[in-house]
Design a protein around this motif. Structure first.
Motif, PDB file in Angstrom:
ATOM      1  N   THR A 239       0.825  -1.226   0.000  1.00 12.38           N
ATOM      2  CA  THR A 239       0.000   0.000   0.000  1.00 12.38           C
ATOM      3  C   THR A 239       0.855   1.269   0.000  1.00 12.38           C
ATOM      4  O   THR A 239       0.312   2.360   0.122  1.00 12.38           O
ATOM      5  CB  THR A 239      -0.916   0.016   1.233  1.00 12.38           C
ATOM      6  OG1 THR A 239      -0.120   0.201   2.426  1.00 12.38           O
ATOM      7  CG2 THR A 239      -1.732  -1.262   1.332  1.00 12.38           C
ATOM      8  N   CYS A 240       2.162   1.118  -0.137  1.00 13.84           N
ATOM      9  CA  CYS A 240       3.074   2.263  -0.007  1.00 13.84           C
ATOM     10  C   CYS A 240       3.416   2.863  -1.367  1.00 13.84           C
ATOM     11  O   CYS A 240       3.453   2.170  -2.390  1.00 13.84           O
ATOM     12  CB  CYS A 240       4.371   1.839   0.685  1.00 13.84           C
ATOM     13  SG  CYS A 240       4.129   1.110   2.319  1.00 13.84           S
ATOM     14  N   THR A 241       3.699   4.161  -1.373  1.00 14.80           N
ATOM     15  CA  THR A 241       4.207   4.863  -2.559  1.00 14.80           C
ATOM     16  C   THR A 241       5.538   5.520  -2.188  1.00 14.80           C
ATOM     17  O   THR A 241       5.811   5.789  -1.011  1.00 14.80           O
ATOM     18  CB  THR A 241       3.234   5.932  -3.047  1.00 14.80           C
ATOM     19  OG1 THR A 241       3.017   6.885  -1.989  1.00 14.80           O
ATOM     20  CG2 THR A 241       1.914   5.310  -3.474  1.00 14.80           C
ATOM     21  N   SER A 242       6.392   5.786  -3.221  1.00 11.90           N
ATOM     22  CA  SER A 242       7.700   6.399  -2.958  1.00 11.90           C
ATOM     23  C   SER A 242       8.219   7.028  -4.245  1.00 11.90           C
ATOM     24  O   SER A 242       7.659   6.824  -5.330  1.00 11.90           O
ATOM     25  CB  SER A 242       8.697   5.352  -2.446  1.00 11.90           C
ATOM     26  OG  SER A 242       8.855   4.310  -3.414  1.00 11.90           O
ATOM     27  N   GLU A 243       9.311   7.781  -4.111  1.00  8.97           N
ATOM     28  CA  GLU A 243       9.955   8.442  -5.257  1.00  8.97           C
ATOM     29  C   GLU A 243      11.443   8.136  -5.246  1.00  8.97           C
ATOM     30  O   GLU A 243      12.074   8.068  -4.183  1.00  8.97           O
ATOM     31  CB  GLU A 243       9.763   9.965  -5.186  1.00  8.97           C
ATOM     32  CG  GLU A 243       8.323  10.434  -5.312  1.00  8.97           C
ATOM     33  CD  GLU A 243       7.783  10.242  -6.713  1.00  8.97           C
ATOM     34  OE1 GLU A 243       6.554  10.172  -6.861  1.00  8.97           O
ATOM     35  OE2 GLU A 243       8.603  10.184  -7.675  1.00  8.97           O
ATOM     36  N   ARG A 244      12.004   7.974  -6.452  1.00  7.19           N
ATOM     37  CA  ARG A 244      13.462   7.797  -6.563  1.00  7.19           C
ATOM     38  C   ARG A 244      14.184   9.147  -6.523  1.00  7.19           C
ATOM     39  O   ARG A 244      15.334   9.235  -6.084  1.00  7.19           O
ATOM     40  CB  ARG A 244      13.823   7.081  -7.862  1.00  7.19           C
ATOM     41  CG  ARG A 244      13.342   5.646  -7.921  1.00  7.19           C
ATOM     42  CD  ARG A 244      14.481   4.704  -7.694  1.00  7.19           C
ATOM     43  NE  ARG A 244      14.112   3.320  -7.860  1.00  7.19           N
ATOM     44  CZ  ARG A 244      14.922   2.307  -7.587  1.00  7.19           C
ATOM     45  NH1 ARG A 244      16.127   2.539  -7.147  1.00  7.19           N
ATOM     46  NH2 ARG A 244      14.524   1.071  -7.754  1.00  7.19           N
ATOM     47  N   ASN A 245      13.570  10.185  -7.059  1.00  4.85           N
ATOM     48  CA  ASN A 245      14.163  11.521  -7.005  1.00  4.85           C
ATOM     49  C   ASN A 245      13.997  12.073  -5.600  1.00  4.85           C
ATOM     50  O   ASN A 245      13.007  11.792  -4.908  1.00  4.85           O
ATOM     51  CB  ASN A 245      13.491  12.450  -8.015  1.00  4.85           C
ATOM     52  CG  ASN A 245      13.775  12.029  -9.441  1.00  4.85           C
ATOM     53  OD1 ASN A 245      14.866  11.565  -9.745  1.00  4.85           O
ATOM     54  ND2 ASN A 245      12.792  12.165 -10.311  1.00  4.85           N
ATOM     55  N   HIS A 246      14.960  12.881  -5.155  1.00  2.00           N
ATOM     56  CA  HIS A 246      14.897  13.408  -3.795  1.00  2.00           C
ATOM     57  C   HIS A 246      15.469  14.820  -3.754  1.00  2.00           C
ATOM     58  O   HIS A 246      16.170  15.264  -4.663  1.00  2.00           O
ATOM     59  CB  HIS A 246      15.687  12.497  -2.844  1.00  2.00           C
ATOM     60  CG  HIS A 246      17.172  12.587  -3.042  1.00  2.00           C
ATOM     61  ND1 HIS A 246      17.958  13.512  -2.403  1.00  2.00           N
ATOM     62  CD2 HIS A 246      18.016  11.865  -3.848  1.00  2.00           C
ATOM     63  CE1 HIS A 246      19.211  13.361  -2.775  1.00  2.00           C
ATOM     64  NE2 HIS A 246      19.279  12.369  -3.663  1.00  2.00           N
ATOM     65  N   ASP A 247      15.148  15.519  -2.658  1.00  2.00           N
ATOM     66  CA  ASP A 247      15.713  16.843  -2.400  1.00  2.00           C
ATOM     67  C   ASP A 247      16.283  16.866  -0.987  1.00  2.00           C
ATOM     68  O   ASP A 247      16.117  17.838  -0.242  1.00  2.00           O
ATOM     69  CB  ASP A 247      14.642  17.928  -2.582  1.00  2.00           C
ATOM     70  CG  ASP A 247      13.419  17.692  -1.683  1.00  2.00           C
ATOM     71  OD1 ASP A 247      12.559  18.582  -1.621  1.00  2.00           O
ATOM     72  OD2 ASP A 247      13.359  16.615  -1.039  1.00  2.00           O
ATOM     73  N   CYS A 248      16.960  15.777  -0.607  1.00  7.91           N
ATOM     74  CA  CYS A 248      17.385  15.541   0.772  1.00  7.91           C
ATOM     75  C   CYS A 248      18.896  15.633   0.916  1.00  7.91           C
ATOM     76  O   CYS A 248      19.651  15.557  -0.052  1.00  7.91           O
ATOM     77  CB  CYS A 248      16.932  14.154   1.237  1.00  7.91           C
ATOM     78  SG  CYS A 248      15.167  13.855   1.025  1.00  7.91           S
ATOM     79  N   THR A 249      19.350  15.724   2.162  1.00  3.29           N
ATOM     80  CA  THR A 249      20.751  15.547   2.542  1.00  3.29           C
ATOM     81  C   THR A 249      20.817  14.386   3.526  1.00  3.29           C
ATOM     82  O   THR A 249      19.791  13.936   4.056  1.00  3.29           O
ATOM     83  CB  THR A 249      21.313  16.817   3.185  1.00  3.29           C
ATOM     84  OG1 THR A 249      20.506  17.151   4.322  1.00  3.29           O
ATOM     85  CG2 THR A 249      21.295  17.974   2.185  1.00  3.29           C
ATOM     86  N   HIS A 250      22.026  13.898   3.785  1.00  2.15           N
ATOM     87  CA  HIS A 250      22.155  12.673   4.585  1.00  2.15           C
ATOM     88  C   HIS A 250      21.751  12.851   6.051  1.00  2.15           C
ATOM     89  O   HIS A 250      21.532  11.842   6.743  1.00  2.15           O
ATOM     90  CB  HIS A 250      23.573  12.122   4.484  1.00  2.15           C
ATOM     91  CG  HIS A 250      23.820  11.354   3.220  1.00  2.15           C
ATOM     92  ND1 HIS A 250      23.219  10.152   2.960  1.00  2.15           N
ATOM     93  CD2 HIS A 250      24.577  11.644   2.139  1.00  2.15           C
ATOM     94  CE1 HIS A 250      23.602   9.716   1.770  1.00  2.15           C
ATOM     95  NE2 HIS A 250      24.433  10.606   1.245  1.00  2.15           N
TER      96      HIS A 250
END
Length: 612
Positions: A239-250
């Motif tokens: 039931t989960c969704t996600s994205e490969r692209n990100h705007d994050c830092t570690h």
């Protein structure tokens, strides 16, 4: 006839169609000309008539006033106005042939991009060329592989795991860095439902805790961020969704701990160190322990099977003798260096000589001493022992010739460290095969061999020789001499109208002086009808760089091979290799023409004959 002059004449004069006037010609010019022809340096030069019929009968004077300031022909000047010269001024020159130059590899190219983007296991490759330098004048090709491969992106696709600071997968409930396909996961859009869904996807019961942060900074900064905006409607990953692209830092990486739910069997750790032997000589015991902590059994998992303690014998030698102790106190029985012990104490180096070392080695049953010195091999072991012998002075290599004292004025920095050569039979062992020798023939079929030796180790003291053959041979250069062939990218012979790499005696052909006549002559030489097309290049680069350039300057005045001249020396690289397509032609049966007119009768009367 001086063949050196003849070679130089043919290389420069006749292929160019005329002689060279000696006006202004110098030794510097002579060196430049020899190098331009692919030779090493000038041997001698002069002006005059050497081959009168050739020089005066068929050659014109083509070049005059050759002036060179360096040995580089490209820096030389000359004129074609030779009206004031005669053939008595023709340049005659002898050149020293160039020495063979072995090939050398360039540096490796950078690794290629992995054949898979994220996970599942891919391959990267890199290459190098035998052009640093290129082998010339019969020099060896480069040894070793021209390409190299390695695996990459080996993480399982769609796979979550938690790891510790060493990147080791966690099988416990401790907190770890969450990885997806080997990369970290950003905490954007996370909640407890998402955390529970991922813990269950990893086979655990539920989430204990989660947060964002740098738990193992060195590990995290080396990984890509592989997943972001993970949001789950229920505790089921489906039931989960996600994205490969990100705007994050570690510092937004997910750190998570999950409660284990499945039975977990225990596993033994590695054994620890042996305890000190219960006796210094005459035979004793020692023990070592292991624990059922790798992993600890949990959730009803089985305990480890077997004993946690291992018992072993030690120091079984006679107390009244010499022995060599290894770094950890074990007895040395081979050719390694050890601490010399006498009645389990060390031996001081006062008055110790090669005779002393040989006598003691033989007393211990070895062949002879290999080396000896004084010093510390294992400080803890040596300082735990007494010094039991000093002043070992021997007149020969036999222990009965020796004197010694049990009194000493030494410290352990003077302990004797000794290596003895084993006298037990030692069977021989083969080395690896060496490189294949150069083929005994350039063409027409030859042999080459590779050799190994029975020196790894050499058989000693009656040990068995190596079993098997020392030399392997194989056929090589089986193609015909003076033979042209067309091949495809993997070296298979082309029999139809397709374009292929042109080979002569198994090597490539350079395009210098190549014309339509050359193409047609070579096609006919191979039994084809005519040339369709030709060009030069590195279409089959991986194949070409493994081959020598065997032919250059193929200059044909007609479409038959007997009208052609060529040289085996070249100044080319593989970008000038000829690619050729030939028309195979169709089979045409013979057919009669129409009859001609009748010939005149053989007799005017009385019956004759005529024919047509």
């Amino acid at each position: 006839m001086d063949t050196r002059h003849l070679t130089s004449w043919k290389e420069y004069c006749c292929s160019k169609g005329g002689t060279v006037c000696g006006d202004g010609f110098t030794t510097l010019a002579a060196n430049a000309v020899c190098r331009h022809m692919g030779h090493h340096a000038v041997i001698s030069w002069r002006q005059g008539i050497l081959y009168r019929d050739v020089q005066i009968g068929s050659q014109v004077i083509k070049l005059d006033e050759v002036e060179c300031n360096t040995n580089d022909w490209l820096q030389c000047t000359s004129v074609r106005n030779t009206s004031h010269c005669t053939h008595e001024h023709d340049v005659l020159i002898a050149c020293e042939l160039a020495l063979p130059r072995n090939g050398g590899y360039t540096e490796w190219t950078p690794w290629s991009i992995c054949s898979v983007q994220y996970c599942g296991g891919g391959v990267q490759d890199r290459s190098r060329n035998c052009t640093n330098p290129t082998p010339r004048y019969g020099g060896h090709d480069c040894y070793g592989n021209e390409t190299d491969t390695r695996q990459c992106n080996n993480d399982i696709c769609g796979y979550f795991e938690t790891v510790d600071g060493n990147g080791t997968k966690l099988y416990s409930e401790e907190e770890g860095v969450l990885l997806y396909e080997g990369g970290t996961v950003c905490i954007d859009a996370w909640d407890n439902t998402t955390a529970n869904a991922i813990c269950r996807e990893m086979g655990h019961h539920e989430m204990i805790s989660y947060r964002a942060g740098l738990l193992y900074e060195d590990l995290q900064l080396q990984r890509e961020i592989k997943l972001d905006d993970v949001h789950c409607k229920t505790r089921d990953w489906k039931t989960c969704t996600s994205e490969r692209n990100h705007d994050c830092t570690h510092d937004q990486d997910v750190i998570i701990a999950c409660e284990l739910a499945i039975p977990w069997d225990g596993g033994w750790s590695y054994y620890g160190k042996w305890t000190r032997c219960s006796a210094t000589c005459g035979g004793g015991n020692r023990t070592r322990e292991r624990t059922c902590t790798n992993p600890i059994p949990r959730y009803g998992g089985a305990n480890c099977e077997g004993n946690s303690t291992q018992i072993g014998e030690c120091n079984t030698f006679n107390c009244k003798e010499f022995r060599l102790a290894g770094e950890f106190g074990d007895t040395v029985t081979d050719d390694q260096e050890g601490i010399l012990l006498y009645e389990e104490g060390t031996v001081c180096d006062d008055q110790f000589t090669n005779h002393s070392a040989n006598a003691i080695c033989k007393e211990m049953g070895f062949e002879r001493q290999l080396s000896w010195r004084s010093g510390i091999l294992n400080q803890e072991l040596q300082y735990s022992k007494k010094i039991t012998l000093d002043d070992v002075s021997c007149k020969s290599n036999v222990w009965s010739s020796c004197n010694s004292s049990k009194q000493h004025n030494c410290d352990h920095t003077e302990d004797v460290l000794l290596a003895c050569e084993s006298a037990t039979p030692r069977a021989g062992g083969w080395t690896e095969y060496g490189k294949w020798s150069r083929c005994s023939a350039e063409c027409g079929g030859g042999n080459q061999s590779e050799i190994r030796t029975c020196t790894n180790p050499t058989p000693r003291y009656g040990g068995a020789d190596c079993v098997g053959e020392a030399v392997k041979t194989r056929a090589c250069n089986t193609f015909g001499c003076n033979e042209f062939t067309l091949v495809d990218a993997i070296g298979n012979k082309i029999e139809d109208d397709r374009e292929g790499l042109l080979l002569f005696e198994g090597g490539t052909v350079c395009n210098d002086k190549w014309t339509n006549n050359s193409a047609n002559a070579v096609c006919r030489k191979m039994g084809r009808h005519a040339a369709i097309s030709y060009r030069n290049g590195t279409v089959f680069k991986d194949l070409q760089i493994k081959l020598k350039i065997k032919l250059d300057n193929v200059d044909c005045s007609g479409k038959s091979w007997y009208t052609c001249n060529s040289t085996r020396l070249h100044n080319c690289d593989h970008s000038e290799d000829i690619f050729l397509a030939c028309q195979t032609g169709t089979t045409i049966d013979g057919g009669w023409s129409s009859y001609g007119n009748w010939s005149k009768c053989s007799a005017t009367c009385g019956e004759g004959q005529n024919q047509k």
